[in-house]
Design a protein around this motif. Structure first.
Motif, mmCIF file in Angstrom:
data_model
loop_
_atom_site.group_PDB
_atom_site.id
_atom_site.type_symbol
_atom_site.label_atom_id
_atom_site.label_comp_id
_atom_site.label_asym_id
_atom_site.label_seq_id
_atom_site.Cartn_x
_atom_site.Cartn_y
_atom_site.Cartn_z
ATOM 1 N N GLU A 206 11.655 -12.163 -2.679
ATOM 2 C CA GLU A 206 10.807 -10.975 -2.544
ATOM 3 C C GLU A 206 11.063 -9.941 -3.634
ATOM 4 O OE1 GLU A 206 10.128 -9.497 1.393
ATOM 5 O OE2 GLU A 206 10.691 -11.400 2.327
ATOM 6 N N GLN A 207 11.508 -10.396 -4.790
ATOM 7 C CA GLN A 207 11.615 -9.496 -5.941
ATOM 8 C C GLN A 207 10.241 -9.254 -6.564
ATOM 9 O OE1 GLN A 207 14.798 -10.546 -8.742
ATOM 10 N NE2 GLN A 207 15.740 -11.775 -7.136
ATOM 11 N N ILE A 208 9.294 -10.183 -6.319
ATOM 12 C CA ILE A 208 7.911 -10.011 -6.751
ATOM 13 C C ILE A 208 7.004 -10.328 -5.557
ATOM 14 C CG2 ILE A 208 8.326 -10.542 -9.183
ATOM 15 C CD1 ILE A 208 7.291 -13.375 -8.612
ATOM 16 N N ASP A 209 5.759 -9.871 -5.657
ATOM 17 C CA ASP A 209 4.801 -10.087 -4.574
ATOM 18 C C ASP A 209 3.846 -11.236 -4.852
ATOM 19 O OD1 ASP A 209 5.645 -7.684 -3.114
ATOM 20 O OD2 ASP A 209 4.697 -6.586 -4.760
ATOM 21 N N ILE A 210 3.521 -11.445 -6.129
ATOM 22 C CA ILE A 210 2.510 -12.426 -6.494
ATOM 23 C C ILE A 210 2.853 -13.004 -7.866
ATOM 24 C CG2 ILE A 210 1.021 -10.649 -7.526
ATOM 25 C CD1 ILE A 210 -1.400 -12.269 -6.463
ATOM 26 N N ALA A 211 2.570 -14.283 -8.043
ATOM 27 C CA ALA A 211 2.884 -14.935 -9.316
ATOM 28 C C ALA A 211 1.662 -15.678 -9.834
ATOM 29 C CB ALA A 211 4.046 -15.907 -9.150
ATOM 30 N N ALA A 212 1.461 -15.587 -11.140
ATOM 31 C CA ALA A 212 0.403 -16.361 -11.785
ATOM 32 C C ALA A 212 0.924 -17.772 -11.999
ATOM 33 C CB ALA A 212 0.002 -15.708 -13.111
ATOM 34 N N GLN B 40 0.824 -1.208 0.000
ATOM 35 C CA GLN B 40 0.000 0.000 0.000
ATOM 36 C C GLN B 40 0.857 1.256 0.000
ATOM 37 O OE1 GLN B 40 -2.721 -0.778 3.389
ATOM 38 N NE2 GLN B 40 -4.349 -0.200 1.957
ATOM 39 N N GLU B 41 1.891 1.264 0.814
ATOM 40 C CA GLU B 41 2.770 2.426 0.894
ATOM 41 C C GLU B 41 3.498 2.661 -0.423
ATOM 42 O OE1 GLU B 41 5.408 2.081 4.195
ATOM 43 O OE2 GLU B 41 3.793 2.002 5.696
ATOM 44 N N ALA B 42 3.935 1.584 -1.052
ATOM 45 C CA ALA B 42 4.628 1.724 -2.338
ATOM 46 C C ALA B 42 3.647 2.023 -3.465
ATOM 47 C CB ALA B 42 5.394 0.435 -2.640
ATOM 48 N N GLY B 43 2.410 1.587 -3.306
ATOM 49 C CA GLY B 43 1.399 1.805 -4.341
ATOM 50 C C GLY B 43 1.567 0.876 -5.531
ATOM 51 N N ILE B 44 2.379 -0.188 -5.362
ATOM 52 C CA ILE B 44 2.678 -1.093 -6.482
ATOM 53 C C ILE B 44 2.596 -2.546 -6.023
ATOM 54 C CG2 ILE B 44 4.457 -1.869 -8.113
ATOM 55 C CD1 ILE B 44 5.552 0.977 -8.096
ATOM 56 N N LEU B 45 1.884 -3.353 -6.791
ATOM 57 C CA LEU B 45 1.860 -4.796 -6.603
ATOM 58 C C LEU B 45 2.698 -5.411 -7.713
ATOM 59 C CD1 LEU B 45 0.624 -7.310 -5.150
ATOM 60 C CD2 LEU B 45 -1.211 -7.229 -6.870
ATOM 61 N N ARG B 46 3.806 -6.035 -7.347
ATOM 62 C CA ARG B 46 4.731 -6.603 -8.336
ATOM 63 C C ARG B 46 4.290 -8.025 -8.683
ATOM 64 N NH1 ARG B 46 9.933 -6.154 -4.817
ATOM 65 N NH2 ARG B 46 8.363 -7.066 -3.424
ATOM 66 N N ALA B 47 3.897 -8.214 -9.935
ATOM 67 C CA ALA B 47 3.325 -9.490 -10.363
ATOM 68 C C ALA B 47 4.170 -10.142 -11.441
ATOM 69 C CB ALA B 47 1.907 -9.274 -10.882
ATOM 70 N N ALA B 48 4.282 -11.464 -11.381
ATOM 71 C CA ALA B 48 4.996 -12.225 -12.404
ATOM 72 C C ALA B 48 4.002 -13.012 -13.241
ATOM 73 C CB ALA B 48 5.993 -13.180 -11.755
ATOM 74 N N GLU C 151 2.521 -3.974 -11.450
ATOM 75 C CA GLU C 151 3.733 -3.919 -12.263
ATOM 76 C C GLU C 151 4.103 -5.343 -12.663
ATOM 77 O OE1 GLU C 151 7.276 -1.270 -11.211
ATOM 78 O OE2 GLU C 151 7.971 -3.265 -10.598
ATOM 79 N N PHE C 152 4.079 -5.632 -13.974
ATOM 80 C CA PHE C 152 4.300 -6.995 -14.449
ATOM 81 C C PHE C 152 5.759 -7.247 -14.825
ATOM 82 C CE2 PHE C 152 -0.243 -6.432 -15.273
ATOM 83 C CZ PHE C 152 -0.749 -7.624 -14.780
ATOM 84 N N THR C 153 6.228 -8.441 -14.477
ATOM 85 C CA THR C 153 7.507 -8.943 -14.943
ATOM 86 C C THR C 153 7.251 -10.309 -15.571
ATOM 87 O OG1 THR C 153 8.710 -7.834 -13.167
ATOM 88 C CG2 THR C 153 9.849 -9.612 -14.314
ATOM 89 N N GLU C 154 7.809 -10.528 -16.766
ATOM 90 C CA GLU C 154 7.603 -11.804 -17.447
ATOM 91 C C GLU C 154 8.775 -12.743 -17.158
ATOM 92 O OE1 GLU C 154 6.545 -11.141 -21.606
ATOM 93 O OE2 GLU C 154 5.741 -9.177 -21.016
ATOM 94 N N MET C 155 8.437 -13.961 -16.751
ATOM 95 C CA MET C 155 9.479 -14.939 -16.419
ATOM 96 C C MET C 155 8.910 -16.345 -16.473
ATOM 97 S SD MET C 155 9.829 -14.241 -12.288
ATOM 98 C CE MET C 155 10.202 -12.500 -12.497
ATOM 99 N N ASN C 156 9.801 -17.342 -16.443
ATOM 100 C CA ASN C 156 9.362 -18.729 -16.464
ATOM 101 C C ASN C 156 9.077 -19.222 -15.047
ATOM 102 O OD1 ASN C 156 11.864 -19.283 -15.283
ATOM 103 N ND2 ASN C 156 12.796 -19.938 -17.193
ATOM 104 N N VAL C 157 8.666 -20.485 -14.952
ATOM 105 C CA VAL C 157 8.257 -21.050 -13.669
ATOM 106 C C VAL C 157 9.369 -20.971 -12.628
ATOM 107 C CG1 VAL C 157 7.551 -23.160 -12.490
ATOM 108 C CG2 VAL C 157 6.542 -22.577 -14.696
ATOM 109 N N ASP C 158 10.573 -21.412 -12.987
ATOM 110 C CA ASP C 158 11.680 -21.391 -12.025
ATOM 111 C C ASP C 158 11.977 -19.980 -11.559
ATOM 112 O OD1 ASP C 158 11.936 -24.126 -12.165
ATOM 113 O OD2 ASP C 158 13.534 -24.095 -13.664
ATOM 114 N N GLY C 159 11.894 -19.031 -12.485
ATOM 115 C CA GLY C 159 12.125 -17.637 -12.118
ATOM 116 C C GLY C 159 11.094 -17.123 -11.134
ATOM 117 N N MET C 160 9.862 -17.559 -11.301
ATOM 118 C CA MET C 160 8.805 -17.136 -10.384
ATOM 119 C C MET C 160 9.042 -17.658 -8.972
ATOM 120 S SD MET C 160 5.301 -17.478 -12.582
ATOM 121 C CE MET C 160 5.155 -16.768 -14.233
#
Length: 292
Positions: free
Chosen positions: A109-115, A47-55, A93-102
């Motif tokens: 903690e480089q991302i917050d949530i992964a699909a 919330q403070e950052a205002g960004i949800l980092r998603a893979a 904020e989206f980052t594209e990566m493979n399964v192992d990267g996620m």
């Protein structure tokens, strides 16, 4: 448009959140308590950052892909994440990566949530937090149109060549039934499908809805779904680092609202040719245990 079968839908056999059990050792307990307390600020930090980092993969149509002509990232899971961001009042904020990267990026903690839906019966079951499901599906297999690749039962997989990405549930099932694994790394759909048609491989086990979409996109390739072999119903959810309970709770609230107000159904119908994959299928589908 780059469309691949790289699987981000690993089989999910459980239905509840699996958390690591507390240790009886006093030092471990103290460390775990401190860690849990710190990690419970996960939602406040976002919330403070205002960004949800998603893979997301960016290569798995229709869940995550680049729109032809504009190259804009879109897809079923991408738009769900964007809607979650809207409801939680944060930018995604989206980052594209493979399964192992996620997996690595969640833990670091480089991302917050992964699909990425991790098997709740597998070795990683108690290593991550999971959201409520947003998609229900089951496995099917693509075979040659002319002869079903010689496959009429699961036992016929013995000695056949199964195409797919390494270490997925799809490939584990194929291997358990005696198939030879032919590993692809982020190959496009047409390559996967053409290789079945020309005999380089014999089958592709994957998500039924994804395979249906692929066949629709390439009607000229003489392959089909083996209509007598549906198995292993599963669901897809989002994964977060173990202990990120505050974030998980907020994501679940947003998903529950989207279920209730029809948003998930509408997004599914948009990306899955009118099919509502946000509800469970009313079919008697067998389940084969996946050996880890």
């Amino acid at each position: 448009m780059k469309r691949t079968f790289q699987s981000l839908l690993t089989l999910s056999l459980g239905s509840s959140l699996l958390l690591a059990a507390c240790s009886d050792d006093s030092n471990d307990s103290t460390e775990e308590t401190a860690t849990t307390t710190a990690e419970d600020t996960s939602w406040n930090d976002i919330q403070e950052a205002g960004i949800l980092r998603a893979a997301t993969s960016g290569t798995y149509f229709p869940n995550s892909y680049h729109e032809e002509g504009t190259n804009v990232l879109t897809g079923f899971e991408v738009e769900i994440l964007r809607e979650i961001g809207e409801r939680l009042d944060v930018e995604v904020e989206f980052t594209e990566m493979n399964v192992d990267g996620m997996l690595t990026s969640l833990n670091s903690e480089q991302i917050d949530i992964a699909a990425l839906s991790i098997s709740h019966a597998g070795e990683n079951a108690d290593k991550f937090n999971y959201s409520e499901p947003y998609k229900y599906t089951y496995m099917s297999m693509i075979v040659r149109e002319e002869d079903n690749s010689g496959i009429e039962t699961m036992e016929d997989l013995e000695g056949k060549r199964a195409a797919g990405a390494a270490t997925t549930s799809y490939m584990k099932i194929a291997e358990q039934f005696g198939a030879e694994l032919v590993i692809y790394d982020n190959a496009t759909n047409d390559q996967y499908l053409q290789d079945v048609a020309n005999g380089r491989t014999d089958l592709i086990i994957n998500d039924y809805y994804g395979q249906t979409m692929a066949l629709t996109a390439f009607p000229e390739i003489p392959i089909k779904i083996q209509e007598n072999l549906f198995f292993n119903p599963s669901y897809t959810n989002f994964s977060m680092k173990l202990g990120k309970d505050a974030l998980t709770e907020e994501v679940d609230k947003a998903l529950e609202e989207m279920h209730s107000d029809g948003t998930l159904s509408a997004l599914s119908e948009e990306f899955y040719q009118g099919e509502d994959v946000s509800v469970e299928v009313d079919m008697d589908i067998p389940t084969y245990e996946i050996e880890e």
